[in-house]
Design a protein around this motif. Structure first.
Motif, PDB file in Angstrom:
ATOM      1  N   ALA A 243       0.852  -1.190   0.000  1.00 44.32           N
ATOM      2  CA  ALA A 243       0.000   0.000   0.000  1.00 44.32           C
ATOM      3  C   ALA A 243       0.882   1.232   0.000  1.00 44.32           C
ATOM      4  CB  ALA A 243      -0.901  -0.013   1.223  1.00 44.32           C
ATOM      5  N   THR A 244       0.597   2.144  -0.935  1.00 38.62           N
ATOM      6  CA  THR A 244       1.261   3.438  -0.924  1.00 38.62           C
ATOM      7  C   THR A 244       0.185   4.406  -0.448  1.00 38.62           C
ATOM      8  OG1 THR A 244       0.554   3.827  -3.187  1.00 38.62           O
ATOM      9  CG2 THR A 244       2.708   2.784  -2.886  1.00 38.62           C
ATOM     10  N   GLY A 245       0.495   5.660  -0.290  1.00 38.99           N
ATOM     11  CA  GLY A 245      -0.530   6.601   0.181  1.00 38.99           C
ATOM     12  C   GLY A 245      -1.756   6.589  -0.704  1.00 38.99           C
ATOM     13  N   ALA A 246      -1.536   6.627  -1.997  1.00 34.19           N
ATOM     14  CA  ALA A 246      -2.652   6.818  -2.920  1.00 34.19           C
ATOM     15  C   ALA A 246      -3.214   5.523  -3.472  1.00 34.19           C
ATOM     16  CB  ALA A 246      -2.180   7.696  -4.076  1.00 34.19           C
ATOM     17  N   GLY A 247      -2.525   4.426  -3.265  1.00 32.06           N
ATOM     18  CA  GLY A 247      -3.016   3.190  -3.863  1.00 32.06           C
ATOM     19  C   GLY A 247      -2.215   1.986  -3.429  1.00 32.06           C
ATOM     20  N   VAL A 248      -2.212   0.969  -4.298  1.00 30.37           N
ATOM     21  CA  VAL A 248      -1.539  -0.286  -3.967  1.00 30.37           C
ATOM     22  C   VAL A 248      -0.808  -0.792  -5.210  1.00 30.37           C
ATOM     23  CG1 VAL A 248      -1.845  -2.635  -3.079  1.00 30.37           C
ATOM     24  CG2 VAL A 248      -3.500  -0.866  -2.460  1.00 30.37           C
ATOM     25  N   THR A 249       0.404  -1.260  -5.015  1.00 30.91           N
ATOM     26  CA  THR A 249       1.119  -1.904  -6.110  1.00 30.91           C
ATOM     27  C   THR A 249       1.158  -3.404  -5.831  1.00 30.91           C
ATOM     28  OG1 THR A 249       2.486   0.066  -6.356  1.00 30.91           O
ATOM     29  CG2 THR A 249       3.285  -1.949  -7.414  1.00 30.91           C
ATOM     30  N   LEU A 250       0.638  -4.172  -6.786  1.00 34.76           N
ATOM     31  CA  LEU A 250       0.616  -5.630  -6.620  1.00 34.76           C
ATOM     32  C   LEU A 250       1.645  -6.270  -7.528  1.00 34.76           C
ATOM     33  CD1 LEU A 250      -2.770  -4.757  -6.982  1.00 34.76           C
ATOM     34  CD2 LEU A 250      -2.803  -6.963  -5.838  1.00 34.76           C
ATOM     35  N   THR A 251       2.172  -7.409  -7.084  1.00 34.21           N
ATOM     36  CA  THR A 251       2.982  -8.211  -8.002  1.00 34.21           C
ATOM     37  C   THR A 251       2.231  -9.498  -8.316  1.00 34.21           C
ATOM     38  OG1 THR A 251       4.190  -9.016  -6.097  1.00 34.21           O
ATOM     39  CG2 THR A 251       5.290  -7.349  -7.407  1.00 34.21           C
ATOM     40  N   LEU A 252       2.192  -9.814  -9.601  1.00 33.41           N
ATOM     41  CA  LEU A 252       1.444 -10.969 -10.104  1.00 33.41           C
ATOM     42  C   LEU A 252       2.401 -11.918 -10.819  1.00 33.41           C
ATOM     43  CD1 LEU A 252      -0.945  -9.011  -9.642  1.00 33.41           C
ATOM     44  CD2 LEU A 252      -1.686  -9.480 -11.952  1.00 33.41           C
ATOM     45  N   GLU A 253       2.031 -13.185 -10.773  1.00 37.34           N
ATOM     46  CA  GLU A 253       2.815 -14.199 -11.509  1.00 37.34           C
ATOM     47  C   GLU A 253       1.849 -15.188 -12.133  1.00 37.34           C
ATOM     48  OE1 GLU A 253       5.489 -16.614  -9.196  1.00 37.34           O
ATOM     49  OE2 GLU A 253       6.715 -14.869  -8.702  1.00 37.34           O
ATOM     50  N   PRO A 254       2.216 -15.797 -13.259  1.00 35.14           N
ATOM     51  CA  PRO A 254       1.381 -16.891 -13.763  1.00 35.14           C
ATOM     52  C   PRO A 254       1.313 -17.978 -12.690  1.00 35.14           C
ATOM     53  CG  PRO A 254       3.064 -16.291 -15.371  1.00 35.14           C
ATOM     54  CD  PRO A 254       3.384 -15.545 -14.112  1.00 35.14           C
ATOM     55  N   ALA A 255       0.137 -18.615 -12.530  1.00 34.09           N
ATOM     56  CA  ALA A 255      -0.025 -19.619 -11.473  1.00 34.09           C
ATOM     57  C   ALA A 255       1.006 -20.736 -11.617  1.00 34.09           C
ATOM     58  CB  ALA A 255      -1.434 -20.183 -11.515  1.00 34.09           C
ATOM     59  N   ALA A 256       1.347 -21.058 -12.863  1.00 29.93           N
ATOM     60  CA  ALA A 256       2.286 -22.163 -13.100  1.00 29.93           C
ATOM     61  C   ALA A 256       3.737 -21.723 -12.943  1.00 29.93           C
ATOM     62  CB  ALA A 256       2.061 -22.714 -14.500  1.00 29.93           C
ATOM     63  N   GLY A 257       3.933 -20.442 -12.576  1.00 22.80           N
ATOM     64  CA  GLY A 257       5.285 -19.911 -12.443  1.00 22.80           C
ATOM     65  C   GLY A 257       5.691 -19.174 -13.701  1.00 22.80           C
ATOM     66  N   GLY A 258       6.632 -18.259 -13.571  1.00 24.39           N
ATOM     67  CA  GLY A 258       7.064 -17.487 -14.738  1.00 24.39           C
ATOM     68  C   GLY A 258       7.354 -16.065 -14.332  1.00 24.39           C
ATOM     69  N   ALA A 259       7.486 -15.206 -15.336  1.00 24.02           N
ATOM     70  CA  ALA A 259       7.887 -13.827 -15.078  1.00 24.02           C
ATOM     71  C   ALA A 259       6.807 -13.076 -14.302  1.00 24.02           C
ATOM     72  CB  ALA A 259       8.144 -13.127 -16.407  1.00 24.02           C
ATOM     73  N   SER A 260       7.248 -12.263 -13.343  1.00 25.07           N
ATOM     74  CA  SER A 260       6.268 -11.489 -12.572  1.00 25.07           C
ATOM     75  C   SER A 260       6.042 -10.131 -13.227  1.00 25.07           C
ATOM     76  CB  SER A 260       6.720 -11.348 -11.130  1.00 25.07           C
ATOM     77  OG  SER A 260       7.871 -10.551 -11.088  1.00 25.07           O
ATOM     78  N   GLU A 261       4.923  -9.520 -12.879  1.00 29.08           N
ATOM     79  CA  GLU A 261       4.607  -8.190 -13.402  1.00 29.08           C
ATOM     80  C   GLU A 261       3.969  -7.397 -12.268  1.00 29.08           C
ATOM     81  OE1 GLU A 261       0.995  -7.927 -15.860  1.00 29.08           O
ATOM     82  OE2 GLU A 261       0.776 -10.087 -15.596  1.00 29.08           O
ATOM     83  N   THR A 262       3.850  -6.099 -12.434  1.00 30.28           N
ATOM     84  CA  THR A 262       3.184  -5.311 -11.401  1.00 30.28           C
ATOM     85  C   THR A 262       1.861  -4.790 -11.932  1.00 30.28           C
ATOM     86  OG1 THR A 262       4.329  -3.305 -12.055  1.00 30.28           O
ATOM     87  CG2 THR A 262       5.338  -4.595 -10.277  1.00 30.28           C
ATOM     88  N   LEU A 263       0.963  -4.520 -10.985  1.00 33.48           N
ATOM     89  CA  LEU A 263      -0.361  -3.997 -11.328  1.00 33.48           C
ATOM     90  C   LEU A 263      -0.684  -2.922 -10.306  1.00 33.48           C
ATOM     91  CD1 LEU A 263      -3.012  -4.413 -13.034  1.00 33.48           C
ATOM     92  CD2 LEU A 263      -3.711  -6.084 -11.306  1.00 33.48           C
ATOM     93  N   GLU A 264      -1.143  -1.760 -10.796  1.00 36.79           N
ATOM     94  CA  GLU A 264      -1.492  -0.669  -9.884  1.00 36.79           C
ATOM     95  C   GLU A 264      -2.987  -0.701  -9.606  1.00 36.79           C
ATOM     96  OE1 GLU A 264       0.705   1.318  -8.460  1.00 36.79           O
ATOM     97  OE2 GLU A 264       2.353   0.390  -9.591  1.00 36.79           O
ATOM     98  N   ALA A 265      -3.348  -0.482  -8.352  1.00 33.92           N
ATOM     99  CA  ALA A 265      -4.761  -0.452  -7.984  1.00 33.92           C
ATOM    100  C   ALA A 265      -4.993   0.686  -7.010  1.00 33.92           C
ATOM    101  CB  ALA A 265      -5.150  -1.774  -7.318  1.00 33.92           C
TER     102      ALA A 265
END
Ligand code: FAD
Ligand code: NAD
Length: 467
Positions: A243-265
């Motif tokens: 959680a940041t002040g204004a929102g949330v940064t999530l890290t996601l990965e394919p369920a089977a494993g693999g490269a991660s990515e970020t998602l802002e919410a």
């Protein structure tokens, strides 16, 4: 029962506990119910079924007014605006009325409400707050709480990363709500905030939404929610959220494993399941150990391994549903009173209260096949149902799964605006051991949505009328 303060002490006043208490008192047993929450009614009335349905109803009204359904019927509501505080207040009123209703029922039935947290001292002595209370029978009905997700810390007070309790109380419509878990809570509360204007992304670990439901229904649900504008990230897991002040940064990965990515919410809802409440209950004092899933095991009469101690509801195995807990509450009280209390766990309906609703009872097609049963399946689309056509709510279908040899109905699955109401007929039919022919030859009022169930039952024999 001179030796004990009570014939029955129930720990927890959710749908399992309060119903058990009332039934026990009705059967002439001296009954008390201990509750650590300020109000009666448990998860369901305070932070579950009731407030979620209030927001689902309110948001549906808003959606119909703001997004065209009313206008289609010539009801022109210009400048529709949302007063979220009022919608939340109406929800709070419903909760207050319903929890107050249990208090009234306790008084009426002479059930003593013991306020405080309960912990066993021995099998017949329970400490509730500062007092020690004795009872011949103790029923554990402590329910469940949110399963935490490592790396994603829920803080309902801060209101950025919330669980279902926090998501029911948001004071603003999220700009972008990321829902972790495409199960019942994620889809119901995701629908609430989507209707009120949020962009909603659902991140689901599995390849389909709604585990446990019939495969075709799960597939159709995916299409329906995507069409409504939810972004579905299936086969994906969340590995962290900050959680940041204004929102949330999530890290996601394919369920089977693999490269991660970020998602802002702007907001995140954690809804990956619930786990039984046994912490601090003093189970070790009575030599009762939960199973690997943290549940308390019972026999079919709801007796635990400890004499005089019983358990019901979310804290024992089975679906975590209010009506299942209620049915077990009645049965356990009857068993304690020396009667024969039975719950048919094979026929417990489940409903997802989205629009359209999604409901099922009995076996899925996959489960019936796995059990090696020869089956016949009848399906009927809501687009062929005259009432649905008239109301312009033709999304979905009814599916009846019957035993190919006996024609006995094994399961019914429905996606329809009023699926939750329609499934009651299917449950009753199955409880009576009905065949698909029984349903097909039962007169159904016209024009009603349940006619689609009759037609799906006719389709089992290959002879529906309206397709
Ligand atoms: P609970 O309702 O969890 O009640 C247990 C009570 O025990 C709680 O009040 C708790 O405070 C109290 N307690 C726990 N430990 C102690 C202790 N040591 N001492 C004293 N008191 C204690 N189900 C449906 O069927 N339909 C729905 O629409 C639905 N919607 C839901 C929506 C949400 C957001 C959530 C979270 C759940 C929903 N459910 C729904 C599930 C439903 O709420 C539960 O299945 C149901 O409440 C379980 O009832 P219970 O009596 O077993 O436990
Ligand atoms: P759920 O079990 O219905 O759904 C949880 C979902 O989260 C599953 O699809 C699962 O695959 C997914 N998941 C698990 N870990 C994940 C991860 N790390 N990343 C992404 N996805 C993940 O649980 P829920 O929606 O939290 O609901 C809890 C309980 O409350 C359910 O058992 C349900 O029966 C009950 N409930 C019922 C109703 C209703 O009857 N209408 C409404 C709300 C809740």
């Amino acid at each position: 029962m001179a030796d004990y303060d009570y014939d029955v002490l129930i720990i927890g006043s959710g749908p399992g506990g309060y119903v058990a208490a009332i039934r026990a008192a009705q059967l002439g047993l001296k009954t008390a119910c201990a509750e650590s929450r300020e109000t009666l009614g448990g998860t369901c009335l305070n932070v579950g079924c009731i407030p979620s349905k209030a927001l689902l109803h309110g948001s549906e009204l808003y959606d119909e007014a703001a997004n065209g359904t009313l206008a289609k019927f010539g009801v022109i509501a210009e400048k529709v605006s949302l007063d979220l505080a009022r919608m939340q207040a109406e929800k709070d009123t419903a909760v207050k009325e319903l929890t107050g209703g249990i208090e009234y029922l306790f008084k009426k039935n002479k059930v003593d409400w013991l306020k405080g947290r309960a912990a066993f001292q021995d099998a017949h002595t329970v400490r509730v707050g500062d007092a020690a209370v004795t009872a011949k029978n103790v029923v554990i009905a402590t329910g469940s709480s949110v399963t935490p997700l490592p790396g994603v810390e829920v803080d309902n007070a801060a209101g950025r990363i919330v669980d279902s309790t926090g998501a029911l109380a948001l004071a603003e419509v999220p700009e972008h709500l990321v829902v972790i878990g495409g199960g019942v809570i994620g889809l119901e509360l995701g629908s609430v905030w989507r209707r009120l204007g949020a962009k909603v992304t659902v991140v689901e670990f599995l390849g389909q939404l709604l585990p446990g439901m019939d495969g075709e229904v799960r597939k159709e649900a995916g299409k329906v929610f995507a069409k409504q504008g939810m972004e579905l990230r299936l086969s994906t897991k969340v590995t962290g959220a900050t959680a940041t002040g204004a929102g949330v940064t999530l890290t996601l990965e394919p369920a089977a494993g693999g490269a991660s990515e970020t998602l802002e919410a702007s907001h995140v809802l954690v809804s990956i399941g619930r786990r039984p409440n046994t912490d601090g209950l003093g189970l070790e004092a009575i030599g009762l150990a939960p199973n690997k899933r943290g549940q308390i095991e019972t026999d079919p009469q709801f007796r635990t391994a400890v004499d005089g101690v019983w358990a019901i509801g979310d804290v024992i195995p089975g679906p975590m549903l209010a009506h299942k807990a209620e049915d077990e509450g009645i049965a356990v009280a009857e068993n304690i009173a020396g009667q024969t209390g039975i719950v048919n766990h094979a026929v417990i309906p489940s409903v997802v209260y989205t629009m359209p609703e999604i409901a099922g009872v009995g076996l899925t097609e996959e489960q019936a096949k796995e059990a090696g049963k020869p089956i016949k399946v009848g399906k009927f689309p809501m687009a062929g149902n005259s009432r649905a056509k008239t109301n312009r709510d033709t999304t979905g279908f009814v599916k009846v799964i019957a035993d190919a040899e006996t024609d006995r109905v094994l399961g019914v699955w429905i996606i329809a605006s009023v699926a939750g109401t329609m499934i009651a007929e299917a449950a009753l039919a199955m409880e009576f051991g009905a065949t698909s022919e029984d349903i097909a030859y039962t007169s159904h009022a016209h024009p009603t949505h349940p006619e689609a169930l009759k037609e799906a039952a006719m389709a089992v024999q290959g002879k529906p009328i309206h397709i």
